[in-house]
Write an enzyme that holds these catalytic residues in place. Sequence first.
Site, PDB file in Angstrom:
ATOM      1  CB  CYS A  19      -0.947   0.013   1.202  1.00 46.79           C
ATOM      2  SG  CYS A  19      -0.157  -0.410   2.769  1.00 46.79           S
ATOM      3  CG  HIS A  47      -0.693   4.159   4.675  1.00 48.81           C
ATOM      4  ND1 HIS A  47      -1.398   3.876   5.817  1.00 48.81           N
ATOM      5  CD2 HIS A  47      -0.221   2.958   4.210  1.00 48.81           C
ATOM      6  CE1 HIS A  47      -1.374   2.563   6.037  1.00 48.81           C
ATOM      7  NE2 HIS A  47      -0.691   1.988   5.078  1.00 48.81           N
TER       8      HIS A  47
END
Lengths: 340, 340, 340, 340
Positions: free
Chosen positions: C149, C233
Amino acid sequence: MDRLKVYIIGATGLVGQRYVQLLADHPWFEVVGLAASEKSAGKRLAEAGWVLDEAPPPSLADMKIEKLDVDKVPKVDFVFSALPSEVAAKVEPALAARGHVVLSNSSNMRMDPDVPLIVPEINPEDLKLVEEQRRTRGWSGAVVKKPNCTTTILNLPLKPILDEWGIRAVHVVTMQALSGAGYAGVPSVAILDNLIPHIRGEEEKVVAETRKILKRDFEIYATTTRVPVLDGHTEVVYVDTERDFDETAVAEALAKFKGLPQELGLPTAPQRPIVVRSQADRPQPRLDRWEGRGMSVVVGRVRRLAPRKLAFVVLGHNTVRGAAGNSVLTAELMAKLGVR
Amino acid sequence: MDRLKVYIIGATGLVGQRYVQLLADHPWFEVVGLAASEKSAGKRLAEAGWVLDEAPPPSLADMKIEKLDVDKVPKVDFVFSALPSEVAAKVEPALAARGHVVLSNSSNMRMDPDVPLIVPEINPEDLKLVEEQRRTRGWSGAVVKKPNCTTTILNLPLKPILDEWGIRAVHVVTMQALSGAGYAGVPSVAILDNLIPHIRGEEEKVVAETRKILKRDFEIYATTTRVPVLDGHTEVVYVDTERDFDETAVAEALAKFKGLPQELGLPTAPQRPIVVRSQADRPQPRLDRWEGRGMSVVVGRVRRLAPRKLAFVVLGHNTVRGAAGNSVLTAELMAKLGVR
Amino acid sequence: MDRLKVYIIGATGLVGQRYVQLLADHPWFEVVGLAASEKSAGKRLAEAGWVLDEAPPPSLADMKIEKLDVDKVPKVDFVFSALPSEVAAKVEPALAARGHVVLSNSSNMRMDPDVPLIVPEINPEDLKLVEEQRRTRGWSGAVVKKPNCTTTILNLPLKPILDEWGIRAVHVVTMQALSGAGYAGVPSVAILDNLIPHIRGEEEKVVAETRKILKRDFEIYATTTRVPVLDGHTEVVYVDTERDFDETAVAEALAKFKGLPQELGLPTAPQRPIVVRSQADRPQPRLDRWEGRGMSVVVGRVRRLAPRKLAFVVLGHNTVRGAAGNSVLTAELMAKLGVR
Amino acid sequence: MDRLKVYIIGATGLVGQRYVQLLADHPWFEVVGLAASEKSAGKRLAEAGWVLDEAPPPSLADMKIEKLDVDKVPKVDFVFSALPSEVAAKVEPALAARGHVVLSNSSNMRMDPDVPLIVPEINPEDLKLVEEQRRTRGWSGAVVKKPNCTTTILNLPLKPILDEWGIRAVHVVTMQALSGAGYAGVPSVAILDNLIPHIRGEEEKVVAETRKILKRDFEIYATTTRVPVLDGHTEVVYVDTERDFDETAVAEALAKFKGLPQELGLPTAPQRPIVVRSQADRPQPRLDRWEGRGMSVVVGRVRRLAPRKLAFVVLGHNTVRGAAGNSVLTAELMAKLGVR
């Protein structure tokens, strides 16, 4: 005086590590061993997944953890147990049968009529159940329990109110800390920006254990919730009293409450079991949980809402007064009173 | 049909911006102006410190904010007010005197007997107080209030219980979201890993406003607390009913509860004002606050603890159903009923 | 057109449930089955521990979860895998050998030279590795991977910078969301009022996978940390470019970047893969993670700190663009291009 | 020995209260007065909005706060200032002109060439600038500054690295605590489940102040962010060194680093200014911020990523070592060296 020897089983969880902290440099007790499940066996305490914020106590950091085996627990004065309840249900009776005196944090056996369920300031007299337990069960040892954390924190302020004004009914709503569910109990993604209005089995414990500790059968209604707070259970309490009261008198009765541990000057006894705050916005978990080194509960917002209708908020450190600290204090009491 | 013209005052706070969101593309209402204090005057809405998570609605993002001046508020159908109460106490009567119909979020005047305090599903009939208000005060306009957020969320489930089983007493403990204190209301260092067991003035509002809305004088005891949750007030409620009940019947009565807004199909009316969850661990703020686009309250843990002793947990979005959304729904009701 | 049939394995974790969400009402794909481990087998999707904030999609809520068995996976067009990597390492090759085309979220095989590691806007041409994979391994099916990711979110803005100005070195520091560790990955007591400056294995993946995706060998240094944020994130990036640049030109190149998914108008393709914010305090996880329905990354703080020294911050939704969404987009690309 | 007299101005903010804590029972210093703005004047310290978690020190809790007036500051040995910078810019020079020696936390004057900007372990020799300052400005007193909190925490580990291996470039990314913005600095609704990738003015300070303290002109690039952590700034640092190194040697050089305060045994000097952790997941704010009573910084993840490319993470308590503690240590140094 030689220190009494103690042994900790279930030494690697949050409560087990609180036992380690409280007993590491205890004036009366000496930790002679630690046991846990296979996973941790053979590791040094400091290597076995220490989860408290404070570092492991240097005096025990290098102690090797043993695999729990009821036949290999050494002869000691007290065994402190922080096992999961389903494991404790098998291990603790086996230990008591082999002559060990077990101070236990687990919920099994708490409601058995011959098992003392002790908050040392409230019902020290229940330690005499040990004799009945031995007689009935044919044990040379014994199992002594501390109540559920929420119950202990609630019962401390209820006791002086009961004694002075009587209690007809209690409505309580709790906001409980994350550590109460154990280290891995509440995933962070479940609780950040959230709360969970249910804790499995908790409400039933609060109701039943309160009646056993206070030996009264008043109405008691509990709703228990989990909130994003690390340590410290907060409880909002409404009490219908038997007799009317003055709210200042209640605050004073709470603040001056003392029990046998204070009279005897036990090492872990807080000077004041109940600390009363006058500020409107207290108690708060982060500011008040370490009062009395975690052994005092802190009460605030004492209000008379109507005749015989009392409200207050109480907060206590759930893994100290609510768990390991309460058991250590009980063991001190037993040592002093010669109950062994 | 031409859309009715509306104007928002106090448009830059958390509640003011919820008004903006809810009214931006409203099928019946058209926002013709925004006003706020000097600090924001002259800025585009999108530049004036937008604080909601969602971006400003494109249709209003470029609208210039005017400095609030009671003499310059244009002739509109409704003025929505999200002013601080001490400012509102001066501005709102002045506007009503000048002929404006003000839908207000602020706490001033709520308890005045000639001021409607409306939850549209509960007491739409109180809108008729507008006439008395005009007569008494000599106003051509009017001030119509929504209750305190906590009160609205509590009263929705109380209403069907009152109607079906009667209410003798209510004990409520709330766990309220940060947004309820306004954008800068709770500093982060005060609330992270913490909760605050007091909200100034809140408990008194819950007690008094509930009695006004439900037109009953039952006992009601409230303790209100602040918890680290962004949006969504959770309330734990104990109700002593007049008549005994079956807990399934209560859950059903809540789930099927509807009011005039549902009958009339008002645009902001949720299909179900009260949604009932059967899972033991619901409602939870993060999972349930947007139910019915923030206009439904969510009830869980419906329990019969003893004869005539009901417990449940209710959660609602404090700035939508608890504030701006409730006022918009009230305005829709007034528009439909011709109360202007 | 008939919808293509797809099957989801590992359907009960955080990423598995994102697959379910994204595929439930997909215009091209039809979910014909769900599989997971023994623990969930036989349960309806909605009963098997749904962990996303949004409710399970009604169209799949009642689908029964099957026990994963490579021999019982039906013939479908695509199998989406969200298995734990150690399970995936066994299951995925077995499926490919049996003729299934597997779109996988797991880290196994990512660095194998014959395995496509795809960000559809960046390296769609690597899908041609499927042929080599089949030739080498003798499979009739195939395994196609999405990157880690953090890597995907980093590589989207690196791509237009590389193309326009060249890259000599990258220093990146990440602040990663809790959901990246899976539902039970980070206990709440570990992370509240805290951060953890290490994520096992993550930094090595970012370095190796970036080189494979961008097909360059520039210096890249990564430090990855965990912060108390639910989703999204955030990555702070310093880039030493080959050629000097104007910071406005960089912002423009990022904002106008498009790839094959945009050209082909794939259903899950965001209009703009990279959204650039000009406000100094953006991107922020809570405000920006759902940009482009979670498929856009958001870049802010584009600065020229010195000649050929670029800095910026990029944020992306780790379980959408960083995981399930990227795989779904890849499958759409394969469907459109006829790679199956 | 008589204790030296000290006076605290700006005593009611987060840093002011840290001064109070650190000086309340100081072996060398005696607090003879406290001053703050009009709002707090006349109140007892304990009543004036105490915001630290620990209770006000009993020895100062009842001291009355005076309204700050430069002409009424008594003759003392040191004045500690925690004023907002824009106020400090006026007050501090006025005090120095009147003969007071001011140890200041504020950012004004820090970059003036005749103003010492002191981390006592790093550049104690810069205290000699006091003489130049007096000569140039005609003051009998002086102003001595501590650096920005982030800068101090960064510079402690940079110093031994610079001395041993030289520094060519530094890339730093910070994750800073909420308390760094002051008590009301970050609203809770802005930061829960979020982070903010920008702190106004901070990056410029880190760059400029580092060059002044270390007296070198190497490249330094900083990105500063705010995260939901109460206390403790975490900084991820990449250093390009002049000469290659062994990562074990770096860890050792950091761990054994000492300065003049340690040699002189100053009361507030930590035994080790830099504590090095070997665990991969440290330092963590909640576990490490109180190391050395908040005066040590804690370094972890020391890695050699490539020849002459060093990475590490450093954490320090922002209001102790990063603010009040550093100034108190500086005053101790001045007292010992006779700089007054």
